[in-house]
Design a protein around this motif. Structure first.
Motif, PDB file in Angstrom:
ATOM      1  N   SER A  24      31.564  38.020  47.354  1.00  0.00           N
ATOM      2  CA  SER A  24      30.832  36.984  48.081  1.00  0.00           C
ATOM      3  C   SER A  24      30.656  37.439  49.521  1.00  0.00           C
ATOM      4  O   SER A  24      31.417  37.066  50.407  1.00  0.00           O
ATOM      5  CB  SER A  24      31.576  35.641  48.030  1.00  0.00           C
ATOM      6  OG  SER A  24      30.855  34.646  48.718  1.00  0.00           O
ATOM      7  N   TRP A  25      29.629  38.276  49.724  1.00  0.00           N
ATOM      8  CA  TRP A  25      29.316  38.777  51.056  1.00  0.00           C
ATOM      9  C   TRP A  25      28.009  38.145  51.499  1.00  0.00           C
ATOM     10  O   TRP A  25      26.933  38.704  51.333  1.00  0.00           O
ATOM     11  CB  TRP A  25      29.219  40.307  51.032  1.00  0.00           C
ATOM     12  CG  TRP A  25      30.555  40.984  50.967  1.00  0.00           C
ATOM     13  CD1 TRP A  25      31.776  40.425  51.203  1.00  0.00           C
ATOM     14  CD2 TRP A  25      30.811  42.360  50.648  1.00  0.00           C
ATOM     15  NE1 TRP A  25      32.784  41.353  51.063  1.00  0.00           N
ATOM     16  CE2 TRP A  25      32.215  42.552  50.720  1.00  0.00           C
ATOM     17  CE3 TRP A  25      30.002  43.437  50.321  1.00  0.00           C
ATOM     18  CZ2 TRP A  25      32.814  43.789  50.466  1.00  0.00           C
ATOM     19  CZ3 TRP A  25      30.586  44.654  50.068  1.00  0.00           C
ATOM     20  CH2 TRP A  25      31.988  44.841  50.149  1.00  0.00           C
ATOM     21  N   SER A  26      28.099  36.967  52.077  1.00  0.00           N
ATOM     22  CA  SER A  26      26.912  36.167  52.365  1.00  0.00           C
ATOM     23  C   SER A  26      26.088  36.681  53.537  1.00  0.00           C
ATOM     24  O   SER A  26      24.896  36.358  53.645  1.00  0.00           O
ATOM     25  CB  SER A  26      27.331  34.713  52.638  1.00  0.00           C
ATOM     26  OG  SER A  26      28.233  34.654  53.737  1.00  0.00           O
ATOM     27  N   ASN A  27      26.683  37.472  54.420  1.00  0.00           N
ATOM     28  CA  ASN A  27      25.973  37.926  55.618  1.00  0.00           C
ATOM     29  C   ASN A  27      25.418  39.342  55.496  1.00  0.00           C
ATOM     30  O   ASN A  27      24.793  39.836  56.434  1.00  0.00           O
ATOM     31  CB  ASN A  27      26.908  37.862  56.829  1.00  0.00           C
ATOM     32  CG  ASN A  27      27.370  36.466  57.131  1.00  0.00           C
ATOM     33  OD1 ASN A  27      26.604  35.514  57.019  1.00  0.00           O
ATOM     34  ND2 ASN A  27      28.634  36.319  57.505  1.00  0.00           N
ATOM     35  N   THR A  28      25.652  39.991  54.360  1.00  0.00           N
ATOM     36  CA  THR A  28      25.282  41.400  54.227  1.00  0.00           C
ATOM     37  C   THR A  28      23.847  41.538  53.757  1.00  0.00           C
ATOM     38  O   THR A  28      23.477  41.046  52.692  1.00  0.00           O
ATOM     39  CB  THR A  28      26.232  42.114  53.251  1.00  0.00           C
ATOM     40  OG1 THR A  28      27.569  41.987  53.741  1.00  0.00           O
ATOM     41  CG2 THR A  28      25.876  43.589  53.140  1.00  0.00           C
ATOM     42  N   VAL A  29      23.050  42.248  54.552  1.00  0.00           N
ATOM     43  CA  VAL A  29      21.633  42.470  54.255  1.00  0.00           C
ATOM     44  C   VAL A  29      21.415  43.889  53.740  1.00  0.00           C
ATOM     45  O   VAL A  29      20.589  44.120  52.860  1.00  0.00           O
ATOM     46  CB  VAL A  29      20.775  42.215  55.514  1.00  0.00           C
ATOM     47  CG1 VAL A  29      19.305  42.521  55.259  1.00  0.00           C
ATOM     48  CG2 VAL A  29      20.948  40.770  55.989  1.00  0.00           C
ATOM     49  N   GLN A  30      22.154  44.849  54.277  1.00  0.00           N
ATOM     50  CA  GLN A  30      22.058  46.242  53.847  1.00  0.00           C
ATOM     51  C   GLN A  30      23.456  46.718  53.447  1.00  0.00           C
ATOM     52  O   GLN A  30      24.404  46.568  54.215  1.00  0.00           O
ATOM     53  CB  GLN A  30      21.492  47.121  54.958  1.00  0.00           C
ATOM     54  CG  GLN A  30      20.093  46.721  55.386  1.00  0.00           C
ATOM     55  CD  GLN A  30      19.512  47.659  56.429  1.00  0.00           C
ATOM     56  OE1 GLN A  30      19.971  48.799  56.591  1.00  0.00           O
ATOM     57  NE2 GLN A  30      18.505  47.199  57.132  1.00  0.00           N
ATOM     58  N   LEU A  31      23.546  47.303  52.253  1.00  0.00           N
ATOM     59  CA  LEU A  31      24.856  47.695  51.728  1.00  0.00           C
ATOM     60  C   LEU A  31      24.777  49.056  51.062  1.00  0.00           C
ATOM     61  O   LEU A  31      23.900  49.315  50.237  1.00  0.00           O
ATOM     62  CB  LEU A  31      25.344  46.655  50.713  1.00  0.00           C
ATOM     63  CG  LEU A  31      26.661  46.968  49.975  1.00  0.00           C
ATOM     64  CD1 LEU A  31      27.825  47.058  50.950  1.00  0.00           C
ATOM     65  CD2 LEU A  31      26.928  45.913  48.903  1.00  0.00           C
ATOM     66  N   THR A  32      25.698  49.934  51.440  1.00  0.00           N
ATOM     67  CA  THR A  32      25.901  51.213  50.762  1.00  0.00           C
ATOM     68  C   THR A  32      27.305  51.174  50.161  1.00  0.00           C
ATOM     69  O   THR A  32      28.282  50.922  50.861  1.00  0.00           O
ATOM     70  CB  THR A  32      25.784  52.393  51.731  1.00  0.00           C
ATOM     71  OG1 THR A  32      24.447  52.449  52.230  1.00  0.00           O
ATOM     72  CG2 THR A  32      26.112  53.709  51.040  1.00  0.00           C
ATOM     73  N   LEU A  33      27.387  51.447  48.852  1.00  0.00           N
ATOM     74  CA  LEU A  33      28.632  51.208  48.123  1.00  0.00           C
ATOM     75  C   LEU A  33      28.790  52.249  47.028  1.00  0.00           C
ATOM     76  O   LEU A  33      27.813  52.721  46.452  1.00  0.00           O
ATOM     77  CB  LEU A  33      28.583  49.804  47.510  1.00  0.00           C
ATOM     78  CG  LEU A  33      29.868  49.217  46.915  1.00  0.00           C
ATOM     79  CD1 LEU A  33      30.884  48.955  48.011  1.00  0.00           C
ATOM     80  CD2 LEU A  33      29.543  47.918  46.182  1.00  0.00           C
ATOM     81  N   SER A  34      30.031  52.583  46.724  1.00  0.00           N
ATOM     82  CA  SER A  34      30.349  53.453  45.593  1.00  0.00           C
ATOM     83  C   SER A  34      31.065  52.623  44.537  1.00  0.00           C
ATOM     84  O   SER A  34      32.011  51.903  44.853  1.00  0.00           O
ATOM     85  CB  SER A  34      31.241  54.616  46.041  1.00  0.00           C
ATOM     86  OG  SER A  34      31.612  55.423  44.943  1.00  0.00           O
TER      87      SER A  34
END
Length: 279
Positions: free
Chosen positions: A198-208
């Motif tokens: 629940s990451w409500s403020n995240t617009v750009q995400l890089t994830l593994s």
């Protein structure tokens, strides 16, 4: 013949001179000059606190300098870059102390917008609860969080899990695993084993992530409600998207980028998943 002084130089030349100096050296040299024009130039440019450019002795002298001078400098800082060094760990501990002494207020870097942590696995003991939680939830100015994991990253899922549990969410989040993952069989942990995202403020995400089936969890209701761009590295790749991933509301572009094979990590392939909200 009249003398030329530094103060007489035009703004354009002063800015060129400033560009050759670190923020620390720049402020040490010019911040305390009684010159309104230079003061205005100093406050008009971005400043960083970058431990790739600092030595421990330099930090020690700065921490023991006049507090008002320290505050004038740190008030200008919008980017902090930590690395795996004694100086970094010393400042992290000092930053934690200031949070504890000020009821979780960020008085050390009140204007920070970008936080970069190189080799984040080395500082995981202090990073989340001591720094990121109060930084994000108390008078938050942070907009960009970039954590890199240099070594085969068995600590990566632990840090990811803590970020999810505490809902640490800012506009841009980059969790970058540089050399793939390495786990013992009984230690494998993925999003399926963590609390709901629940990451409500995240617009750009890089994830593994470990498996393509975890993609479904990224599209769950309220997981990433503001997401516009998602860059995913999938280890142990199953090239077919899970059948129960509902992405009908999004335009999804999926393109193969590279393949890694190595001794300490699983064979993996990297995909860029760019999401653009259709609304």
């Amino acid at each position: 013949m009249s003398k030329s002084t530094l103060e007489s130089l035009p703004n354009e030349l002063l800015l060129i001179i400033f560009s050759y100096l670190s923020s620390f050296d720049l402020c040490q040299a010019f911040l305390y000059l009684n010159n309104a024009r230079i003061q205005h130039l100093l406050t008009s440019i971005r400043h960083s606190f970058n431990f790739n450019l600092w030595h421990y002795d330099q930090l020690h002298l700065w921490l023991n300098s006049n507090q008002n001078h320290r505050n004038r400098f740190t008030n200008l800082i919008d980017t902090v870059v930590f690395n795996d060094s004694d100086a970094s760990r010393t400042l992290l501990e000092y930053w934690e102390k200031t949070f504890n002494e000020t009821d979780q207020s960020n008085v050390l870097f009140p204007s920070i917008k970008r936080l970069v942590m190189l080799q984040a696995e080395r500082c995981s003991y202090i990073l989340i609860q001591a720094i990121l939680i109060p930084l994000v939830f108390a008078n938050n100015t942070l907009q960009y969080l970039h954590l890199t994991f240099k070594e085969p990253a068995s600590k990566y899922p632990r840090i990811l899990s803590k970020l999810i549990v505490h809902r640490v969410s800012v506009h841009t989040m980059i969790l970058e695993v540089e050399q793939g993952h390495s786990y013992r069989l009984n230690e494998i942990e993925d999003l399926h084993n963590m609390q709901p995202l629940s990451w409500s403020n995240t617009v750009q995400l890089t994830l593994s992530i470990q498996h393509s089936s975890e993609l479904r969890l990224l599209f769950e209701h309220n997981a990433l409600p503001a997401i516009e761009y998602l860059n995913i590295t999938i280890e142990n790749l199953d090239t077919n998207l899970p059948s129960n991933v509902n992405i009908s509301a999004l335009n999804v572009q999926l393109s193969k980028d590279s393949t890694r094979n190595g001794y300490w990590w699983y064979s993996s392939e990297t995909f860029t998943l760019a999401l653009y909200n259709s609304e």
